[in-house]
Design a protein around this motif. Structure first.
Motif, short mmCIF file in Angstrom:
data_model
loop_
_atom_site.label_atom_id
_atom_site.label_comp_id
_atom_site.label_asym_id
_atom_site.label_seq_id
_atom_site.Cartn_x
_atom_site.Cartn_y
_atom_site.Cartn_z
N SER A 19 5.90 -2.83 -15.52
CA SER A 19 5.41 -1.46 -14.92
C SER A 19 5.29 -1.58 -13.38
O SER A 19 5.15 -0.59 -12.79
N GLY A 20 5.88 -2.67 -12.92
CA GLY A 20 5.95 -2.83 -11.66
C GLY A 20 4.69 -3.48 -10.77
O GLY A 20 4.44 -3.58 -9.60
N ILE A 21 3.73 -4.29 -11.61
CA ILE A 21 2.86 -4.86 -11.08
C ILE A 21 3.05 -6.30 -10.83
O ILE A 21 3.48 -6.90 -12.18
N ARG A 22 2.74 -6.95 -9.82
CA ARG A 22 3.30 -8.36 -9.68
C ARG A 22 2.62 -9.28 -10.41
O ARG A 22 1.24 -9.02 -10.75
N THR A 23 3.06 -10.27 -11.00
CA THR A 23 2.48 -11.49 -11.84
C THR A 23 1.76 -12.25 -10.62
O THR A 23 2.05 -11.99 -9.42
N PHE A 24 1.00 -13.42 -11.13
CA PHE A 24 0.41 -14.32 -10.10
C PHE A 24 1.22 -15.55 -9.70
O PHE A 24 1.13 -15.93 -8.61
N ARG A 25 1.99 -16.15 -10.73
CA ARG A 25 2.48 -17.63 -10.58
C ARG A 25 4.13 -17.51 -10.58
O ARG A 25 4.65 -18.63 -10.82
N ALA A 26 4.77 -16.08 -10.48
CA ALA A 26 6.08 -16.40 -10.37
C ALA A 26 6.63 -16.62 -8.87
O ALA A 26 5.86 -16.78 -8.00
N GLN A 84 -5.25 -2.49 -1.20
CA GLN A 84 -3.82 -2.49 -1.46
C GLN A 84 -3.37 -2.43 -2.67
O GLN A 84 -2.42 -1.80 -3.27
N ARG A 85 -4.02 -3.34 -3.55
CA ARG A 85 -3.88 -3.43 -5.36
C ARG A 85 -3.96 -1.99 -5.79
O ARG A 85 -3.26 -1.55 -6.71
N ARG A 86 -5.26 -1.45 -5.54
CA ARG A 86 -5.71 -0.30 -5.91
C ARG A 86 -4.65 0.99 -5.67
O ARG A 86 -4.13 1.86 -6.38
N ASP A 87 -4.23 0.99 -4.21
CA ASP A 87 -3.33 1.82 -3.64
C ASP A 87 -1.92 1.79 -4.81
O ASP A 87 -1.64 3.01 -4.93
N GLN A 88 -1.59 0.73 -4.79
CA GLN A 88 -0.46 0.61 -5.36
C GLN A 88 -0.51 1.14 -6.86
O GLN A 88 0.34 1.82 -7.60
N LEU A 89 -1.54 0.40 -7.71
CA LEU A 89 -1.82 1.07 -9.06
C LEU A 89 -2.02 2.62 -9.07
O LEU A 89 -1.47 2.86 -10.16
N LEU A 90 -2.62 3.21 -8.13
CA LEU A 90 -2.85 4.49 -8.33
C LEU A 90 -1.42 5.46 -7.78
O LEU A 90 -1.53 6.69 -7.85
N SER A 91 -0.57 4.69 -7.37
CA SER A 91 0.81 5.47 -6.94
C SER A 91 1.55 5.84 -8.09
O SER A 91 1.34 5.19 -9.24
N GLN A 92 2.23 7.10 -7.89
CA GLN A 92 2.81 7.54 -9.00
C GLN A 92 3.83 6.49 -9.97
O GLN A 92 4.40 6.73 -10.84
N SER A 93 4.60 5.49 -9.04
CA SER A 93 5.42 4.58 -9.53
C SER A 93 4.86 3.80 -10.74
O SER A 93 5.54 3.15 -11.38
N ILE A 94 3.48 3.56 -10.85
CA ILE A 94 3.27 2.69 -11.60
C ILE A 94 2.65 3.33 -12.93
O ILE A 94 1.59 4.17 -12.72
N GLU A 95 3.53 2.99 -14.19
CA GLU A 95 3.00 3.87 -15.40
C GLU A 95 2.75 2.58 -16.35
O GLU A 95 3.69 1.45 -16.37
N PRO A 96 2.19 2.86 -17.35
CA PRO A 96 2.09 1.93 -18.71
C PRO A 96 3.67 1.73 -19.11
O PRO A 96 4.45 2.69 -18.75
#
Ligand code: APR
Length: 254
Positions: free
Chosen positions: A21-28, A60-72
């Motif tokens: 969905s475009g959200i970064r993981t932690f340990r990659a 920053q993480r909240r802004d990214q989550l609420l941006s149009q590009s992030i969807e299930p």
């Protein structure tokens, strides 16, 4: 796939289910912890040392989550579809047994602080590491919806003072949330599925063992084997958006 029909299913998700969905993981290699020191932005000590840095990290993480590009993605939707169909089947097959608590048949536990499970239709995921779109008063413990940026000067909705608000996120060294409900579900499940988690962080990394002790069939669905991958009874590897819908389809087909 082991049993034909499961009666009590527990699903644990990690950052891997939200990766597509475009959200970064932690340990990659491009993971979130490559850019930040965990102790600076995800610990009570880091927050006490520099609250402004921590507020900015979550803004920053909240802004990214609420941006149009992030969807299930299809993985989130197929879990929500499974929950609906499984609960329908469960209530039809077991409604005669009124002693059973039908609401306990499906439990979704997530380590993720995004709201993609909810947006895909999952009814009540247990956010054991908290929620990005919520904020908490350090004095009263009260929790509020939060879709805006916060700073150490933001005034708290309950006590009206600045300096009391913190992200409603569980930091390293803090107790995860919903642990009673989680262990109640793990100790009575017959199917445990771990999705998109590396098995690095406890207590979540040990949930499969608790389920196994309860006699559950354990399944790992991940991009590649996690630390404990070989100890699961069944594994399927590949991108969540392909592996989860395929696995759910087979599960519903019995
Ligand atoms: N499909 C399925 N799995 C994936 C995908 C994908 N497209 N992309 C990555 N993965 C897998 C990786 O192989 C890895 O095993 O998701 C897992 C992500 O691991 P982590 O980055 O360690 O995330 P997670 O396991 O959720 O971390 C647990 O650690 O830092 C804390 O609080 C944070 O909740 C987090 C916890």
């Amino acid at each position: 796939m082991a049993k034909k029909h499961y009666q009590s299913v527990v699903v644990l998700t990690g950052a891997g289910i939200s990766a597509e969905s475009g959200i970064r993981t932690f340990r990659a290699s491009d993971g979130l912890w490559e850019d930040h020191h965990i102790e600076d932005v995800a610990s009570p000590e880091g927050f006490a040392r520099d609250p402004d840095r921590v507020h900015r990290f979550y803004n920053q993480r909240r802004d990214q989550l609420l941006s149009q590009s992030i969807e299930p993605n299809p993985a989130h939707f197929s879990l929500a579809d499974f929950e609906l169909k499984f609960s329908e089947n469960f209530s039809r097959d077991f409604s005669r047994d009124l002693s059973r608590d039908l609401s306990k048949s499906y439990t979704l536990i997530t380590q993720n602080i995004d709201d993609l499970h909810e947006r895909a239709g999952s009814s009540s995921p247990l956010h054991m590491h908290g929620e990005l779109l919520k904020i908490r008063c350090s004095q009263s413990g009260r929790i509020f919806e939060c879709r805006d940026n916060t700073t150490p000067l933001s005034k708290c909705p309950c006590c009206g003072m600045s300096g009391n608000l913190r992200p409603h996120v569980v930091w390293f060294g803090e107790m995860p949330l919903y642990m009673n409900e989680i262990y109640q579900a793990l100790n009575s499940c017959d199917l445990f599925i771990a999705i998109g988690t590396s098995g690095n962080v406890y207590p979540a990394a040990g949930f499969f063992e608790t389920a196994k002790m309860a006699g559950a069939h354990t399944v790992e669905l991940n991009l590649e084997p996690s630390i404990n991958g070989s100890q699961f009874a069944e594994q399927h590897y590949g991108p969540a958006s392909e592996v989860i819908p395929h696995y759910v389809k087979a599960l519903l087909a019995g």
